[in-house]
Design an enzyme around this catalytic site. Structure first.
Site, short mmCIF file in Angstrom:
data_model
loop_
_atom_site.label_atom_id
_atom_site.label_comp_id
_atom_site.label_asym_id
_atom_site.label_seq_id
_atom_site.Cartn_x
_atom_site.Cartn_y
_atom_site.Cartn_z
N CYS A 25 -17.08 18.13 -5.31
CA CYS A 25 -17.68 17.33 -6.32
C CYS A 25 -18.37 16.92 -7.44
CB CYS A 25 -19.70 17.84 -5.14
SG CYS A 25 -19.55 17.45 -3.31
N GLU A 38 -28.23 14.91 -9.33
CA GLU A 38 -27.40 15.65 -9.85
C GLU A 38 -27.93 15.25 -11.30
OE1 GLU A 38 -26.51 18.28 -9.94
OE2 GLU A 38 -25.85 18.18 -6.82
N HIS A 49 -26.29 15.32 -3.93
CA HIS A 49 -25.60 16.62 -3.04
C HIS A 49 -27.57 16.40 -1.64
CE1 HIS A 49 -22.96 18.46 -5.04
NE2 HIS A 49 -22.83 18.52 -4.31
N1 PCA Z 1 -19.43 19.43 -0.77
C1 PCA Z 1 -18.33 20.29 -1.35
C2 PCA Z 1 -16.53 19.11 -1.32
C3 PCA Z 1 -17.30 18.23 -0.75
C4 PCA Z 1 -18.82 17.93 -0.01
O1 PCA Z 1 -19.06 16.83 0.91
C5 PCA Z 1 -19.44 19.72 -2.99
O2 PCA Z 1 -20.62 20.47 -3.17
O3 PCA Z 1 -18.32 20.59 -3.80
#
Ligand code: PCA
Length: 220
Positions: free
Chosen positions: A145, A82, A186
């Site tokens: 996140c 990110e 992610h």
């Molecule tokens: N993904 C979520 C919150 C926890 C996770 O593993 C997100 O992308 O915000």
């Protein structure tokens, strides 16, 4: 020479899933370690309130040089480092505490966005070159996140960007805090969650190890 300390975090399951590969990966990396760093791991609750607090406590406890946070993005088809965290909490679904903020700032007086201090393009290229789909994602969204990334980057800013520096401790004494490089990746859904059969936990672990090696190989 002292090895750098790396804190890797993942999350508990959420949104009705039994597992969250990001938490599994953090646990696995914490158990197995990485040859070029002192690796510590933590699994955070999917909670707008508790996750940033627990993350701040883990940073305090471990004093990492590098913080690599992991989370699940079920509908993505690649590992996605990110670029940006937004000062925004806007949830499509309640978190694990039942909270569902809408169009709220995370920090009322904070900047609109904070940028990662990890080399996201190099990370994505290195993972992709090893045959695992990866690309840079512009924002971490507006769910939990994003909230932990925004918090972590705020903590990193307070430590300063110019290497080890003196900071006043609670007793007025000076102590040294390492510069903190922080970012978020992610990961896609594993086959167990209905994801692409390629994205086994082993393969995601391989990708995250490549990310760690890339980060450790770039200057702080
Ligand atoms: N993904 C979520 C919150 C926890 C996770 O593993 C997100 O992308 O915000």
């Amino acid at each position: 020479m002292d090895l750098p300390t790396v804190l890797v975090t993942g999350f508990d399951p959420f949104a009705g899933n039994d597992i969250n590969p990001s938490g599994e990966l953090a646990r696995r990396l914490g158990e197995l370690g990485h040859p070029d760093c002192h690796l510590v791991a933590d699994v955070l609750p999917v909670s707008f309130t508790r996750a940033p607090q627990l993350l701040a406590a883990a940073i305090d406890a471990h004093q990492p040089d590098i913080l690599l946070m992991l989370g699940l993005a079920e509908h993505r088809h690649a590992l996605t480092p990110e670029r940006v965290a937004l000062n925004l909490a806007d949830a499509d679904n309640p978190d694990n505490d039942g909270d569902q903020p809408a169009e709220a700032p995370l920090e009322p007086h904070g900047p609109a966005a904070r940028f990662t201090t990890l080399p996201v393009k190099q990370i994505a290229h290195a993972i992709d070159a090893a045959g695992i789909p990866a690309h840079v994602s512009l924002t971490a969204g507006s769910y939990v996140c994003n909230a932990v990334l925004y918090t972590a980057l705020g903590i990193a800013e307070q430590r300063g960007d110019h290497g080890k520096h003196a900071a006043a401790g609670p007793d007025g004494s000076e102590h040294h805090q390492p510069r903190l490089r922080a970012g978020f990746i992610h990961v896609p859904a594993t086959p167990q969650l209905g994801g692409d059969p390629r994205f086994t936990l082993d393969e995601l672990e391989r990708g995250i190890r490549i990310a760690l090696t890339t980060i450790l190989g770039t200057p702080a």
